[in-house]
Motif scaffolding. Sequence first.
Motif, short mmCIF file in Angstrom:
data_model
loop_
_atom_site.label_atom_id
_atom_site.label_comp_id
_atom_site.label_asym_id
_atom_site.label_seq_id
_atom_site.Cartn_x
_atom_site.Cartn_y
_atom_site.Cartn_z
N ASP A 1 1.00 -1.06 0.11
CA ASP A 1 -0.04 0.05 0.01
C ASP A 1 1.01 1.37 -0.14
N ALA B 1 1.95 1.82 -3.66
CA ALA B 1 0.92 2.42 -4.42
C ALA B 1 0.72 3.94 -4.21
N LYS B 2 0.86 4.25 -2.72
CA LYS B 2 0.75 5.59 -2.41
C LYS B 2 1.92 6.71 -2.83
N THR C 1 1.15 7.19 -6.46
CA THR C 1 0.17 8.28 -6.55
C THR C 1 0.57 9.64 -6.16
N GLU D 1 -1.35 2.90 -14.18
CA GLU D 1 -2.71 3.29 -14.09
C GLU D 1 -3.36 2.42 -13.30
N GLN D 2 -3.17 1.30 -13.26
CA GLN D 2 -3.81 -0.02 -12.39
C GLN D 2 -3.19 0.25 -10.85
N TYR D 3 -1.94 0.52 -10.91
CA TYR D 3 -1.43 0.79 -9.52
C TYR D 3 -1.73 2.22 -8.81
N ILE D 4 -1.75 3.37 -9.35
CA ILE D 4 -2.17 4.38 -8.58
C ILE D 4 -3.59 4.44 -8.37
N ARG D 5 -3.76 5.33 -7.14
CA ARG D 5 -5.13 5.43 -6.72
C ARG D 5 -5.84 6.88 -7.14
N HIS D 6 -6.95 6.98 -7.63
CA HIS D 6 -7.45 7.93 -8.14
C HIS D 6 -8.49 8.48 -6.93
N ARG D 7 -7.76 9.34 -6.15
CA ARG D 7 -8.71 9.66 -5.03
C ARG D 7 -9.47 11.16 -5.29
#
Length: 75
Positions: free
Chosen positions: A28, A31-32, A35, A60-66
């Motif tokens: 996690d 990924a952060k 992001t 794109e699959q790894y990063i989070r779209h907050r």
Amino acid sequence: MTVAMLRRRFDLTREAAGVQKSEFQMRDLRAKAGTDKAESIGDILQARDQLGHTTVVMTEQYIRHRLGKKVTPTK
């Protein structure tokens, strides 16, 4: 520091914080980091390079779209 030493310290810290293993894992943090890089620079290619991916699709699959508005920390 070896991988095992880092893993043990991470596990002990998570346990001391009362966070279940299923709720927060070492990956996690990766990924952060990706992001944060993509958001701060505005360039997913930089995040791709930081994470060591060969394709933007994987990044794109790894990063989070907050969602939501960013605010500054209190302190």
